[in-house]
Design a protein around this motif. Structure first.
Motif, PDB file in Angstrom:
ATOM      1  N   SER A 299       0.550  -1.353  -0.794  1.00 45.58           N
ATOM      2  CA  SER A 299      -0.617   0.314  -0.152  1.00 45.58           C
ATOM      3  C   SER A 299       0.500   1.408   0.355  1.00 45.58           C
ATOM      4  O   SER A 299       0.279   2.276  -0.451  1.00 45.58           O
ATOM      5  CB  SER A 299      -0.768   0.040   1.175  1.00 45.58           C
ATOM      6  N   ILE A 300       2.010   0.584   0.841  1.00 50.11           N
ATOM      7  CA  ILE A 300       2.705   2.191   0.474  1.00 50.11           C
ATOM      8  C   ILE A 300       3.446   2.681  -0.369  1.00 50.11           C
ATOM      9  O   ILE A 300       3.405   3.569  -1.044  1.00 50.11           O
ATOM     10  CB  ILE A 300       3.733   2.340   1.650  1.00 50.11           C
ATOM     11  N   LEU A 301       3.826   1.407  -0.790  1.00 46.38           N
ATOM     12  CA  LEU A 301       4.839   1.427  -2.191  1.00 46.38           C
ATOM     13  C   LEU A 301       4.188   1.749  -3.390  1.00 46.38           C
ATOM     14  O   LEU A 301       4.598   2.764  -4.030  1.00 46.38           O
ATOM     15  CB  LEU A 301       5.372   0.051  -3.006  1.00 46.38           C
ATOM     16  N   LEU A 302       2.555   1.808  -3.698  1.00 46.75           N
ATOM     17  CA  LEU A 302       1.497   2.213  -4.788  1.00 46.75           C
ATOM     18  C   LEU A 302       1.115   3.988  -4.602  1.00 46.75           C
ATOM     19  O   LEU A 302       0.991   3.916  -5.583  1.00 46.75           O
ATOM     20  CB  LEU A 302       0.593   1.127  -4.164  1.00 46.75           C
ATOM     21  N   ARG A 303       1.967   4.200  -3.396  1.00 45.48           N
ATOM     22  CA  ARG A 303       1.398   5.681  -3.179  1.00 45.48           C
ATOM     23  C   ARG A 303       2.595   6.543  -3.665  1.00 45.48           C
ATOM     24  O   ARG A 303       2.555   8.140  -3.797  1.00 45.48           O
ATOM     25  CB  ARG A 303       1.066   6.322  -1.850  1.00 45.48           C
ATOM     26  N   LEU A 304       4.096   6.152  -4.374  1.00 38.56           N
ATOM     27  CA  LEU A 304       5.194   6.831  -4.365  1.00 38.56           C
ATOM     28  C   LEU A 304       5.721   6.611  -6.212  1.00 38.56           C
ATOM     29  O   LEU A 304       4.902   5.674  -6.394  1.00 38.56           O
ATOM     30  CB  LEU A 304       6.143   6.035  -3.801  1.00 38.56           C
ATOM     31  N   PRO A 305       6.087   7.758  -6.730  1.00 37.60           N
ATOM     32  CA  PRO A 305       6.570   7.496  -7.720  1.00 37.60           C
ATOM     33  C   PRO A 305       7.273   6.421  -7.935  1.00 37.60           C
ATOM     34  O   PRO A 305       8.136   5.498  -7.632  1.00 37.60           O
ATOM     35  CB  PRO A 305       6.744   8.664  -8.292  1.00 37.60           C
ATOM     36  N   ILE A 306       7.782   5.748  -9.785  1.00 36.29           N
ATOM     37  CA  ILE A 306       8.434   4.602  -9.812  1.00 36.29           C
ATOM     38  C   ILE A 306       9.911   5.138  -9.432  1.00 36.29           C
ATOM     39  O   ILE A 306      10.456   3.853  -8.876  1.00 36.29           O
ATOM     40  CB  ILE A 306       8.555   4.400 -11.456  1.00 36.29           C
ATOM     41  N   ASP A 307      10.274   6.216  -9.693  1.00 35.06           N
ATOM     42  CA  ASP A 307      12.076   6.274  -9.065  1.00 35.06           C
ATOM     43  C   ASP A 307      11.780   5.539  -7.523  1.00 35.06           C
ATOM     44  O   ASP A 307      13.007   5.406  -6.890  1.00 35.06           O
ATOM     45  CB  ASP A 307      12.416   7.741  -9.427  1.00 35.06           C
ATOM     46  N   SER A 308      10.715   6.268  -6.497  1.00 34.16           N
ATOM     47  CA  SER A 308      10.838   6.073  -5.322  1.00 34.16           C
ATOM     48  C   SER A 308      11.250   4.602  -5.234  1.00 34.16           C
ATOM     49  O   SER A 308      11.333   3.821  -4.695  1.00 34.16           O
ATOM     50  CB  SER A 308      10.203   6.994  -4.378  1.00 34.16           C
ATOM     51  N   ILE A 309       9.965   4.260  -5.839  1.00 37.27           N
ATOM     52  CA  ILE A 309       9.492   2.429  -5.356  1.00 37.27           C
ATOM     53  C   ILE A 309      10.859   1.690  -5.566  1.00 37.27           C
ATOM     54  O   ILE A 309      11.323   1.054  -4.779  1.00 37.27           O
ATOM     55  CB  ILE A 309       8.573   2.062  -6.289  1.00 37.27           C
ATOM     56  N   LEU A 310      11.409   2.501  -6.555  1.00 36.93           N
ATOM     57  CA  LEU A 310      12.843   1.722  -6.517  1.00 36.93           C
ATOM     58  C   LEU A 310      14.249   2.122  -6.236  1.00 36.93           C
ATOM     59  O   LEU A 310      14.682   0.851  -5.982  1.00 36.93           O
ATOM     60  CB  LEU A 310      13.620   2.207  -8.531  1.00 36.93           C
ATOM     61  N   CYS A 311      13.991   3.289  -5.534  1.00 37.34           N
ATOM     62  CA  CYS A 311      15.564   3.628  -4.922  1.00 37.34           C
ATOM     63  C   CYS A 311      14.608   2.426  -2.976  1.00 37.34           C
ATOM     64  O   CYS A 311      16.085   1.798  -2.467  1.00 37.34           O
ATOM     65  CB  CYS A 311      15.094   4.567  -4.315  1.00 37.34           C
ATOM     66  N   PHE A 312      13.802   2.484  -2.479  1.00 36.32           N
ATOM     67  CA  PHE A 312      12.977   1.903  -1.826  1.00 36.32           C
ATOM     68  C   PHE A 312      12.871   0.194  -2.369  1.00 36.32           C
ATOM     69  O   PHE A 312      13.907   0.242  -0.931  1.00 36.32           O
ATOM     70  CB  PHE A 312      11.647   2.259  -1.816  1.00 36.32           C
ATOM     71  N   GLY A 313      13.176  -0.543  -2.815  1.00 35.51           N
ATOM     72  CA  GLY A 313      13.949  -1.866  -3.193  1.00 35.51           C
ATOM     73  C   GLY A 313      15.318  -2.036  -2.437  1.00 35.51           C
ATOM     74  O   GLY A 313      15.967  -2.838  -3.253  1.00 35.51           O
TER      75      GLY A 313
END
Length: 475
Positions: free
Chosen positions: A39-53
């Protein structure tokens, strides 16, 4: 001494607390359930999702999972588009959602192929088995069918016929057109026809006596297992208020049950610059037209396009203005809970390759998979027809706009796509529609460049070709 020891102790405690905070944060994140992280990841832009990973092995596994990327595709493309994409896909081959998302982001080509009408082997179809050449008609994809109505032809005459071809999820090269017997609506060209749910809403147009219309019609297709398809039309009750008669305007569906129209050519032959919204009742039994008056608003024009890009926003592009000049301006219409406004969007023309021009009239602009606009064809102020495909990135305009970005930040907004396969030719005043997934587009008719004959002033001719345009993706 005591104060120094207390100071050192305080410093050590602070250092210990500081050094342990990353581990504490990591431990806290690790205790969050997977569905909460999703749910948190789906609120983020793509670049932020990849950094999170990149933070730990567990989060990397989550951020690169097919389940997450399918959800991202549903978020950015719409669930209905993803569902239809799955239906058209080979079920024996799993969809690599992240790879598909990346390919769509880097899209640079479309594949065109001519679709043929069904007939006996080695026999061309009879004239009454296929739609005749035309331009300024309407073409819609509704209930798994292509629906073609009206249009203009040689001598300024109108067409009054309706054709339906069932497509479903079959992308075969051969299709079967069925002519629908109906005396209504009356023949016309330059009208607008939009899909609202599983119905059609048609407005206005011009007949071969140059009479402009302002009637509104509701159409509905019914599929029968034994008798094929039937189409019923009825005149919509809109009360005493309606837009002035016109043709060559543009229209689209907004907010699921509203129709937006803008501009066109009125009864005096003057180009119009008014905006109207049709609010339909839940059962489509009646509707109410309301004129929207805002400042600023686009200059008067005809032959332009209106394309709903999702949410409360619609894009207007191009057309022919009052001075007969062909335009390349870009406007956004926003409608939200009774609030209406037009915003002109900046265009960085320096990003367009030398020798290519954006101004056009009689083009098509279709929302495709990924929420971008695919613009095809049209003609310039010298009536030179075009065969180019342009991708217009409107993703930054799908969210609420507070301030418009500067033109210098929009250098990647326009991208010309390469077309491979069958040559769809230069054409204008054709019609284009996408299937429910947005990956496949259909192009029919229009005016194309023909062969000059003796005593002819130009090589202009009307066309009856149907092309399938596919976004060239590997998945």
């Amino acid at each position: 001494m005591a104060e120094r020891r207390r100071s050192n102790g305080s410093s050590n405690e602070s250092s210990s607390s500081s050094s342990s905070s990353p581990g504490t944060a990591a431990a806290t994140v690790c205790r969050i359930p997977d569905d909460h992280i999703f749910s948190i990841l789906l609120r983020l832009p793509i670049d932020s999702i990849l950094c999170f990973g990149m933070t730990c092995r567990r989060l990397r596994s989550l951020t690169y999972s097919d389940a997450l990327w399918e959800s991202i595709c549903r978020r950015d493309w719409g669930s209905s588009s993803v569902d239809d994409l799955i239906k058209a896909h080979d079920p024996s081959i799993p969809i690599a959602w992240q790879n598909l998302y990346q390919q769509l982001h880097q899209l640079d080509s479309v594949y065109c192929r001519r679709l043929l009408a069904a007939a006996a082997p080695a026999t061309p179809p009879a004239p009454d088995m296929v739609p005749s050449p035309r331009a300024s008609h309407s073409l819609n994809f509704v209930s798994g069918c292509l629906l073609l109505f009206g249009g203009g032809c040689e001598g300024g005459r109108h067409r009054d016929d309706t054709w339906v071809a069932y497509m479903g999820n079959d992308l075969r090269r051969i299709l079967k057109w069925q002519k629908i017997s109906s005396d209504i609506p009356s023949g016309r060209f330059g009208h607008s026809c939009v899909v609202v749910g599983d119905s059609l809403v048609l407005f206005g147009g011009i007949n071969d006596n140059a009479v402009r219309k302002n009637d509104t019609w509701i159409g509905r297709i019914v599929l029968h297992e034994t008798s094929g398809m039937t189409l019923s039309w009825r005149l919509l009750d809109v009360g005493s208020v309606a837009p002035p008669p016109r043709g060559a305007h543009a229209g689209c569906c907004i907010d699921k049950r509203k129709m937006l129209i803008y501009g066109g050519i009125g009864t005096s032959g003057v180009r119009l610059g008014d905006t109207w919204v049709l609010d339909l009742s839940e059962n489509l039994c009646f509707g109410t037209w309301v004129e929207v008056v805002t400042h600023p608003s686009p200059p008067s024009r005809s032959g332009h396009t209106l394309t709903h890009i999702g949410g409360t926003r619609t894009i207007l592009f191009g057309g022919r203005g009052l001075g007969y000049d062909v335009l390349n301006d870009l406007w956004l219409f926003e409608a939200y809970e009774g609030f209406w406004r037009w915003l002109q969007l900046p265009i960085d023309l320096q990003s367009i390759p030398h020798g290519l021009s954006l101004p056009r009239v009689g083009h098509s602009a279709t929302l495709i998979l990924g929420g971008q606009l695919l613009i095809y064809g049209g003609e310039d102020s010298c009536r030179h027809r075009k065969d180019d495909f342009w991708l217009l990135d409107v993703s930054s305009y799908r969210q609420p706009i507070i301030t418009l970005p500067r033109a210098g930040l929009l250098t990647q907004m326009w991208k010309r796509l390469r077309a491979v396969g069958d040559n769809p030719m230069c054409r204008s005043f054709h019609q284009t529609c996408a299937d429910n997934s947005g990956r496949y587009l259909y192009v029919f008719g229009g005016m194309v460049d023909g062969v000059l004959q003796p005593a002819e002033l130009s090589g202009l001719r009307f066309d009856s070709s149907l092309f399938l345009v596919e976004l060239l993706l590997l998945s």
